[in-house]
Enzyme design. Structure first.
Site, mmCIF file in Angstrom:
data_model
loop_
_atom_site.group_PDB
_atom_site.id
_atom_site.type_symbol
_atom_site.label_atom_id
_atom_site.label_comp_id
_atom_site.label_asym_id
_atom_site.label_seq_id
_atom_site.Cartn_x
_atom_site.Cartn_y
_atom_site.Cartn_z
ATOM 1 N N ASP A 76 -2.415 -2.981 8.532
ATOM 2 C CA ASP A 76 -1.033 -2.628 8.238
ATOM 3 C C ASP A 76 -0.408 -3.808 7.492
ATOM 4 O O ASP A 76 -1.002 -4.884 7.386
ATOM 5 C CB ASP A 76 -0.265 -2.239 9.512
ATOM 6 C CG ASP A 76 0.914 -1.333 9.171
ATOM 7 O OD1 ASP A 76 1.298 -1.285 7.987
ATOM 8 O OD2 ASP A 76 1.469 -0.678 10.071
HETATM 9 C C1 BGC Z 1 3.906 0.687 8.066
HETATM 10 C C2 BGC Z 1 2.806 1.571 7.564
HETATM 11 C C3 BGC Z 1 2.971 1.784 6.080
HETATM 12 C C4 BGC Z 1 2.947 0.439 5.401
HETATM 13 C C5 BGC Z 1 3.036 0.524 3.894
HETATM 14 C C6 BGC Z 1 4.044 -0.579 7.247
HETATM 15 O O1 BGC Z 1 5.205 -1.278 7.559
HETATM 16 O O2 BGC Z 1 3.702 0.388 9.423
HETATM 17 O O3 BGC Z 1 2.795 2.779 8.262
HETATM 18 O O4 BGC Z 1 1.973 2.630 5.599
HETATM 19 O O5 BGC Z 1 4.040 -0.316 5.872
HETATM 20 O O6 BGC Z 1 4.296 0.811 3.465
#
Ligand code: BGC
Length: 762
Positions: free
Chosen positions: A293
């Site tokens: 993530d």
């Molecule tokens: C989130 C993810 C997301 C990623 C990209 C993160 O803060 O937890 O679910 O896909 O950002 O934007």
């Protein structure tokens, strides 16, 4: 390698990539083809280039203009072939520009992947995932994912970070809006439908994009629903409740997984060898790739399990993570870590092989600009057809929670209506959070919908009642809600009094739910409760339309307001759909994918809890499992949803009342539409395993079928129960079916239940 041989080899590999067959029957041969190509390409790569494939950067900087100092380095890395993927780069122009940097400058011309959060649409917004799950219509969810993929693909994107299949049982957690709610089975089948929609029959199709199962695992279990918090979950609950949707997606061939920000029992998911390698890759045999993530690799040092970013990179890669999202730790430290023997090159090769395989499957080696087509960008985004689907999805996601004295649908005799509330003419909130490239304020508001759909002779008066949100309506800034200025309530009350009927549109702003949007109180924020009570006092002939991204504490309203419609954040066409439901042009058919509690203090609140040693059987004593200040049962239970018609459930018939391995039981029930309108009903099958080697939930959803019935029509619905249906992760730490008595329930919600006993014998 002799440098004159290199161009020949590259050409040979690129030629081998051409002419990929789309025939599914030949997929095994194809996978072997990919393997040969990938292995040959990896042999050509330097360690730096391999590590580069594991790096993903966010865009958001000007790729077509002059290099800014801040991002000069990242651009240079792309040109040097040291970046495998980007996220948040959208539009053909931007994607082409970025891809060109890699293709025209780098030694091996390896195309980049372009990921984006296409969560409930790209520009055409569909209902929030939680809302859409309320349709219990898997075909619909596949179709909206397909259209989302088509729009994203037309804008250069080839990878979405969806579906999120985190079981979400705590409504205080803002990201509940991104899930299919509290139930494991529902999240599993919804996740699969979404995956089919995004990935289509073949990733090589121009309208297909790679999907991503996230967040692996147990992010929905953050303590007290507090964002990014730690997670404590037992082994049995992890396997029985949290992991099944992930396993199903891994087995069905989802292209990617994303790990999670959360820390499970002391091990942040990004650092978890147990989850990423042992379970996902080894036990489940998953051969796709795992992306971290956002910055979760570096965060290992903030968590306090890594000494510094180099240590974080080592831990994450050794745990099985393949690509670091918006993380520079891999770019900076991985090469050295390999050279120092702290990370094996074979682990790097494995990660790169997974990443390159996806690129081959998407057809990017054949054509790196496959997703860069101006014609498609012009014709495939925000089309009339897509808006029609958004309207259909919005209609089907609406749940009729309460309808006393048939206040709804609005009678033709009603000649004057007051539309009151801060969400009544809000064109922004229905788009929800995670709105990708939707244009702000582009949704049809309820006021607009009603103005268009109501007969012209109806006197419709609108007033917002309270100023709700003062500032912060975007992804990252805190939302400031008005809690003091009640000056508008008076005027709203006057209007409520002057009209025959009131429609009260209240609930949550789009940015009250989503990432970083946890709350301790899931009731009405700001001055809404005062508005609701004042308006109801002025005119009890009131219909409440709720717009929200989580189940809320609406207990006062549920007792007093005669009719309540759950309208979530329904997307681009929200206002038309809600108006059509209120006016009876569409008979609501949604059912709740989450329980509505009596109060915030009951969270996490979910239907499939354990019995405990002291269940609530005697309401006159206090020595049982309960909170003393509220009833134990939900205000509106999981699976609940009314219709403008009525359905009568017959008796359950079982083909036999016991079965053994290899056999199955068929349970049948007749459902009759006893009202005078055509309607749809979601017939739900639940099971309770009475005695197990570990305690078992009081109910578990196992199957459902959505049927449509004409007035007076009867249909027979049948469900098959076999060993698979009743298996669970037992005390032996295996998925097994244990012998004994079980109960089967077929019902219109998790509350109104007809049941029959049956037995599994070994
Ligand atoms: C989130 C993810 C997301 C990623 C990209 C993160 O803060 O937890 O679910 O896909 O950002 O934007």
């Amino acid at each position: 390698m002799k440098s004159f041989l290199l161009p020949l080899l590259i050409m040979a590999i690129l030629i081998m990539s051409c002419g990929q067959s789309r025939d599914q029957n030949r997929s095994r041969t194809k996978n072997n083809d990919f393997k040969i190509k990938v292995d040959s390409l990896i042999k050509l790569m330097t360690l730096e280039e391999k590590v580069g494939q594991m790096v993903q950067y966010s865009g958001g900087w000007d790729l077509t203009g002059p290099k800014s100092d801040n991002n000069k380095l990242k651009k240079q890395q792309i040109e040097d072939g040291l970046v495998g993927s980007m996220l948040n780069v959208t539009s053909v122009e931007q994607v082409r520009a970025a891809q060109k940097l890699a293709i025209e400058n780098s030694r091996l011309k390896i195309p980049m992947l372009f990921g984006y959060d296409v969560i409930h649409g790209y520009k055409t917004m569909f209902p929030l995932p939680l809302a859409e799950a309320a349709s219990w219509d898997l075909d619909l969810m596949e179709r909206t994912a397909k259209v989302s993929a088509k729009e994203a693909a037309a804008a250069g994107v080839n990878w979405t970070f969806a579906p999120m299949v985190d079981i979400s049982r705590d409504a205080r957690w803002g990201r509940i809006m991104e899930s299919a709610g509290e139930d494991t089975y529902l999240n599993t089948v919804v996740g699969l439908a979404k995956m089919r929609g995004y990935q289509g029959d073949s990733l090589s199709d121009v309208n297909s994009i790679a999907a991503c199962a996230k967040h692996f695992a147990a992010y929905g279990y953050v303590k007290s629903g507090k964002e990014y918090n730690t997670v404590s979950i037992g082994e049995h609950e992890l396997h029985n409740v949290v992991l099944p949707p992930f396993k199903a997606l891994a087995e069905a061939g989802i292209a990617t997984f994303m790990n999670s920000f959360s820390d499970m029992d002391g091990i942040p998911a990004t650092a978890s060898y147990r989850l990423q390698t042992e379970l996902l890759k080894d036990e489940w045999g998953y051969n796709g790739m795992i992306v971290s993530d956002w910055g979760s690799v570096e965060e290992l040092s903030t968590h306090g399990v890594a000494e510094d970013f180099a240590d974080a990179a080592k831990i994450a890669v050794n745990a099985g993570n393949d690509m670091g999202m918006e993380s520079s730790a891999y770019a900076k430290h991985l090469v050295q870590l390999v050279e120092d023997g702290k990370v094996k090159e074979s682990r790097i090769n494995d990660a790169v092989s997974r990443i390159l395989t996806l690129k081959y499957k998407l057809g990017l080696f054949e054509d790196p600009y496959k997703y860069c087509n101006e014609e498609r960008e012009k014709n495939n985004i925000y089309t009339k057809e897509h808006l029609e689907l958004a309207y259909e999805a919005a209609l089907k996601s609406i749940v009729l929670l309460k309808n006393e004295n048939k206040v709804l649908p609005i009678s033709k005799d009603v000649k004057s209506i007051a539309l009151i509330g801060p969400l009544a003419n809000d064109k922004n909130s229905p788009l929800g959070n995670w709105r990708a490239r939707a244009e702000n304020n582009s949704a049809v508001s309820l006021y607009e919908g009603l103005k268009e759909k109501l007969p012209k002779n109806i006197d419709l008066k609108y007033h917002e009642g309270v100023d709700y949100v003062i500032s912060g309506e975007n992804f990252a800034t805190p939302l400031k809600i008005n809690t003091t200025d009640d000056s508008k309530i008076k005027e709203a009350v006057k209007i409520a009094k002057s009209q025959e009927l009131v429609i009260l549109a209240v609930g949550e702003n789009a940015f009250q739910s989503g990432e970083g949007r946890s709350q301790t109180d899931i009731g009405f924020a700001g001055l809404q409760t005062r508005l609701i009570k004042a308006v109801y006092e002025a005119n009890p002939n009131t219909i409440m339309v709720l717009m929200n991204g989580r189940p809320m504490d609406i207990s006062w309203s549920a007792k007093n307001i005669p009719a309540i419609v759950e309208a979530w954040h329904l997307g681009s066409q929200a206002g038309y759909a809600i108006a059509d439901v209120l006016l009876g042009k569409y008979n609501p058919s949604g059912k709740l994918p989450v329980s509505f509690p009596q109060s915030s203090g009951q969270e996490p609140f979910f239907y499939n809890h354990k019995n405990t040693g002291r269940p609530d059987v005697n309401p006159y004593d206090v020595i049982h499992s309960q909170h003393n200040d509220v009833p134990n049962e939900a205000v509106f239970p999981f699976g609940h949803g009314l219709s403008y018609t009525t359905f009568e459930y017959g008796d359950i018939q079982l083909s036999q009342n016991s079965f053994t391995k290899g056999e199955s039981i068929t349970a049948e029930i007749q459902i009759t539409n006893t009202g005078d309108r055509v309607g749809e009903e979601v017939v739900q099958l639940y099971i309770r395993d009475l005695v197990g080697s570990i305690t078992r939930p009081v109910l578990e959803l196992k199957d459902f079928e959505k049927i449509k019935l004409q007035p007076g029509e009867t249909k027979t619905v049948s469900f098959e129960i076999n060993e698979e249906t009743i298996k669970f992760y037992t005390i032996n730490k295996k998925w097994e079916a244990e012998p004994g008595e079980l109960k089967l329930f077929i019902a219109s919600s998790s509350k109104s239940l007809k049941s029959k006993s049956f037995y599994f014998k070994t």
